[in-house]
Scaffold this motif. Structure first.
Motif, short mmCIF file in Angstrom:
data_model
loop_
_atom_site.label_atom_id
_atom_site.label_comp_id
_atom_site.label_asym_id
_atom_site.label_seq_id
_atom_site.Cartn_x
_atom_site.Cartn_y
_atom_site.Cartn_z
N LYS A 1 0.78 -1.21 0.02
CA LYS A 1 0.23 0.10 -0.11
C LYS A 1 0.76 1.11 -0.21
O LYS A 1 0.27 2.40 -1.02
CB LYS A 1 -0.86 0.62 1.39
N LEU A 2 2.31 1.59 0.83
CA LEU A 2 2.94 2.71 0.90
C LEU A 2 3.57 2.80 -0.66
O LEU A 2 3.74 3.57 -1.26
CB LEU A 2 3.50 1.81 2.06
N THR A 3 3.81 1.36 -1.19
CA THR A 3 4.74 1.83 -2.74
C THR A 3 4.01 2.30 -3.47
O THR A 3 4.07 2.94 -4.67
CB THR A 3 5.55 0.14 -3.06
N ASP B 1 1.44 6.44 -7.17
CA ASP B 1 0.92 7.07 -7.00
C ASP B 1 1.16 9.25 -7.55
O ASP B 1 1.15 9.34 -8.19
CB ASP B 1 -0.64 7.35 -6.55
N ASP B 2 1.57 8.99 -6.49
CA ASP B 2 2.46 10.47 -5.98
C ASP B 2 3.86 11.05 -6.51
O ASP B 2 3.55 12.16 -7.24
CB ASP B 2 3.09 10.39 -4.71
N LYS C 1 4.15 3.02 -15.60
CA LYS C 1 5.43 2.49 -16.32
C LYS C 1 5.33 0.56 -15.71
O LYS C 1 6.11 -0.51 -16.01
CB LYS C 1 6.61 3.01 -16.18
N ILE C 2 5.09 1.24 -14.28
CA ILE C 2 4.85 0.07 -13.57
C ILE C 2 3.92 -1.21 -13.79
O ILE C 2 3.72 -2.46 -14.43
CB ILE C 2 4.22 0.00 -11.88
N GLY C 3 3.14 -0.93 -14.50
CA GLY C 3 1.84 -1.41 -15.43
C GLY C 3 2.35 -1.82 -16.48
O GLY C 3 1.78 -3.68 -17.28
N GLU C 4 3.19 -1.31 -17.16
CA GLU C 4 3.91 -1.32 -18.48
C GLU C 4 4.96 -2.80 -18.06
O GLU C 4 4.51 -4.16 -18.68
CB GLU C 4 4.51 -0.77 -19.28
#
Length: 172
Positions: free
Chosen positions: A63-65, A70-71, A77-80
């Motif tokens: 949750k923190l990462t 998002d911030d 890029k993480i989704g890719e």
């Protein structure tokens, strides 16, 4: 027994001073209580979170990462990266054995199939593959698929290639 000014006792003097202070406070704050000023350099007293969830409670690392991504704008890029890393989980073992993702640009995922038959088959199930990808990494990461078959050898390069357009009088 009048020790103080105007012949009032200590109790009466304290009561009169309290009434004057209350009246002065009402005039200054217009009947509202004035804010409490704390000494100690602006520190506030620690309050315990209680039995319910609170923002000060320990948070799961994921949750923190996720909040950090998002911030900072890293989520696309993480989704890719997730599409490429979890390809086998997302599409299943059968499809992953015969097709691999090669590039993701502007929401278009390039998928390289091992044969033209597999490329054709993947085009038929393209909607299901897109739905699985959206469920795994979120909507909008991959908007469409570009499925290609194997690359044919190019005869345009090599040691026996003649540059130019070639002879034009062969069939004429």
């Amino acid at each position: 027994m009048s020790d103080g000014q105007d012949g009032l006792s200590g109790y009466e003097l304290a009561r009169k001073a309290l009434e004057q202070a209350r009246a002065q406070g009402k005039v200054v704050g217009r009947g509202k209580a004035s804010p409490v000023r704390r000494s100690g350099g602006g520190r506030t007293r620690r309050r315990w979170s209680g039995p319910g969830p609170d923002s000060r409670d320990p948070q799961p690392f994921g949750k923190l990462t996720g909040r950090l991504a998002d911030d900072r704008g890293w989520q696309p890029k993480i989704g890719e990266g997730t599409v490429f890393a979890r390809w086998r989980e997302i599409v299943g073992d059968d499809i992953a054995a015969h097709a691999t993702p090669s590039a993701l640009d502007g929401g278009i995922l390039q998928v390289q199939a091992e044969s033209t038959a597999w490329a054709t088959q993947l085009r038929y199930v393209q909607a299901q593959i897109l739905a699985k990808i959206a469920a795994a990494v979120g909507d909008g990461v991959v908007t469409s698929l570009r499925i290609t078959g194997p690359k044919a050898p190019s005869w345009r390069k090599g040691e026996r290639h003649v540059s130019g357009r070639g002879p034009r009088d062969t069939y004429g």
